[in-house]
Design a protein around this motif. Sequence first.
Motif, PDB file in Angstrom:
ATOM      1  N   ASN A  10       0.829  -1.210   0.000  1.00 19.60           N
ATOM      2  CA  ASN A  10       0.000   0.000   0.000  1.00 19.60           C
ATOM      3  C   ASN A  10       0.862   1.257   0.000  1.00 19.60           C
ATOM      4  N   VAL A  11       1.976   1.222   0.730  1.00 23.87           N
ATOM      5  CA  VAL A  11       2.866   2.387   0.780  1.00 23.87           C
ATOM      6  C   VAL A  11       3.474   2.644  -0.594  1.00 23.87           C
ATOM      7  N   LYS A  12       3.922   1.592  -1.258  1.00 22.51           N
ATOM      8  CA  LYS A  12       4.512   1.746  -2.597  1.00 22.51           C
ATOM      9  C   LYS A  12       3.476   2.260  -3.591  1.00 22.51           C
ATOM     10  N   MET A  13       2.264   1.712  -3.520  1.00 21.87           N
ATOM     11  CA  MET A  13       1.191   2.140  -4.410  1.00 21.87           C
ATOM     12  C   MET A  13       0.850   3.616  -4.153  1.00 21.87           C
ATOM     13  N   ALA A  14       0.765   3.983  -2.886  1.00 27.88           N
ATOM     14  CA  ALA A  14       0.428   5.367  -2.544  1.00 27.88           C
ATOM     15  C   ALA A  14       1.524   6.324  -3.003  1.00 27.88           C
ATOM     16  N   ALA A  15       2.770   5.917  -2.844  1.00 30.45           N
ATOM     17  CA  ALA A  15       3.879   6.778  -3.269  1.00 30.45           C
ATOM     18  C   ALA A  15       3.839   7.021  -4.778  1.00 30.45           C
ATOM     19  N   ALA A  16       3.538   5.978  -5.531  1.00 26.42           N
ATOM     20  CA  ALA A  16       3.459   6.129  -6.986  1.00 26.42           C
ATOM     21  C   ALA A  16       2.266   6.994  -7.385  1.00 26.42           C
ATOM     22  N   LEU A  17       1.141   6.798  -6.725  1.00 23.93           N
ATOM     23  CA  LEU A  17      -0.063   7.551  -7.066  1.00 23.93           C
ATOM     24  C   LEU A  17      -0.020   8.997  -6.576  1.00 23.93           C
ATOM     25  N   LEU A  18       0.793   9.261  -5.550  1.00 21.76           N
ATOM     26  CA  LEU A  18       0.890  10.622  -5.036  1.00 21.76           C
ATOM     27  C   LEU A  18       1.430  11.576  -6.091  1.00 21.76           C
ATOM     28  N   ARG A  19       2.282  11.048  -6.955  1.00 22.58           N
ATOM     29  CA  ARG A  19       2.832  11.893  -8.014  1.00 22.58           C
ATOM     30  C   ARG A  19       1.752  12.268  -9.032  1.00 22.58           C
ATOM     31  N   VAL A  20       0.820  11.339  -9.272  1.00 21.09           N
ATOM     32  CA  VAL A  20      -0.210  11.538 -10.287  1.00 21.09           C
ATOM     33  C   VAL A  20      -1.421  12.282  -9.722  1.00 21.09           C
ATOM     34  N   ALA A  21      -1.948  11.799  -8.606  1.00 20.02           N
ATOM     35  CA  ALA A  21      -3.183  12.369  -8.046  1.00 20.02           C
ATOM     36  C   ALA A  21      -3.090  12.460  -6.526  1.00 20.02           C
ATOM     37  N   PRO A  22      -2.387  13.454  -5.996  1.00 15.98           N
ATOM     38  CA  PRO A  22      -2.208  13.547  -4.543  1.00 15.98           C
ATOM     39  C   PRO A  22      -3.512  13.761  -3.774  1.00 15.98           C
ATOM     40  N   LYS A  23      -4.454  14.522  -4.364  1.00 16.14           N
ATOM     41  CA  LYS A  23      -5.729  14.760  -3.678  1.00 16.14           C
ATOM     42  C   LYS A  23      -6.517  13.469  -3.508  1.00 16.14           C
ATOM     43  N   GLU A  24      -6.473  12.631  -4.522  1.00 15.78           N
ATOM     44  CA  GLU A  24      -7.221  11.369  -4.475  1.00 15.78           C
ATOM     45  C   GLU A  24      -6.654  10.426  -3.420  1.00 15.78           C
ATOM     46  N   VAL A  25      -5.342  10.362  -3.302  1.00 18.47           N
ATOM     47  CA  VAL A  25      -4.708   9.477  -2.312  1.00 18.47           C
ATOM     48  C   VAL A  25      -5.008   9.975  -0.903  1.00 18.47           C
ATOM     49  N   ARG A  26      -4.945  11.283  -0.684  1.00 18.36           N
ATOM     50  CA  ARG A  26      -5.261  11.830   0.640  1.00 18.36           C
ATOM     51  C   ARG A  26      -6.740  11.594   0.985  1.00 18.36           C
ATOM     52  N   GLY A  27      -7.611  11.742  -0.001  1.00 15.74           N
ATOM     53  CA  GLY A  27      -9.033  11.471   0.217  1.00 15.74           C
ATOM     54  C   GLY A  27      -9.288  10.003   0.528  1.00 15.74           C
ATOM     55  N   ALA A  28      -8.568   9.119  -0.162  1.00 16.26           N
ATOM     56  CA  ALA A  28      -8.708   7.673   0.090  1.00 16.26           C
ATOM     57  C   ALA A  28      -8.225   7.325   1.492  1.00 16.26           C
ATOM     58  N   ALA A  29      -7.105   7.914   1.896  1.00 11.01           N
ATOM     59  CA  ALA A  29      -6.576   7.655   3.242  1.00 11.01           C
ATOM     60  C   ALA A  29      -7.542   8.158   4.304  1.00 11.01           C
TER      61      ALA A  29
END
Length: 185
Positions: A10-29
């Motif tokens: 999950n950490v690796k996936m979040a790190a990769a997605l943070l570059r693309v869509a940081p708002k979406e990852v923060r909302g998911a968390a």
Amino acid sequence: MIDIKFDESNVKMAAALLRVAPKEVRGAASAAINRTLTRIKSRSSVRVRERYLAKAAGIKSSFSTRKASSGNLAGAAVSTGAPMPLASFRIVNSRRGPVKAKVLKAGGLKPVKGAFFKSFPKGYEGPMMRTAKSRYPLKTPYGPSVPSMIENNQVVEQIGQDAENFYNKRFAHEVDHRMAKLLGG
């Protein structure tokens, strides 16, 4: 206190997605944290009732939650409260002998020294104890508090493991859902 650790995938996936869509990852968390808080409240009730003869409503009502937001990714579910009246547990009033109470599921009925059963006109019916040699005042005997029941080592460990597993699954689900929505799928 229960600390939840992230699954490495999950950490690796979040790190990769943070570059693309940081708002979406923060909302998911944030959504995963808030859903986990609700889960902690309900699973705490289940785990406590496996060991103690307490009612679910009393356990759940002792919780207060502080929800997470996408700006503040921290949440808390805190159980507070005073000792529960002994009447909340199993009470047996026999004609001969003392009032007996059972708090733990695994034990037997234990006599409560000095307790007697009393009915009042306002509706309370349960065990009472004298505070002095005179007839009044009376006091209600108490059992353990909800926070102390939750703090039992077995109960806390089970709740912590369940919350960690649930959070990691929920975070992955929330990220998948939001990315699918973002990509139009």
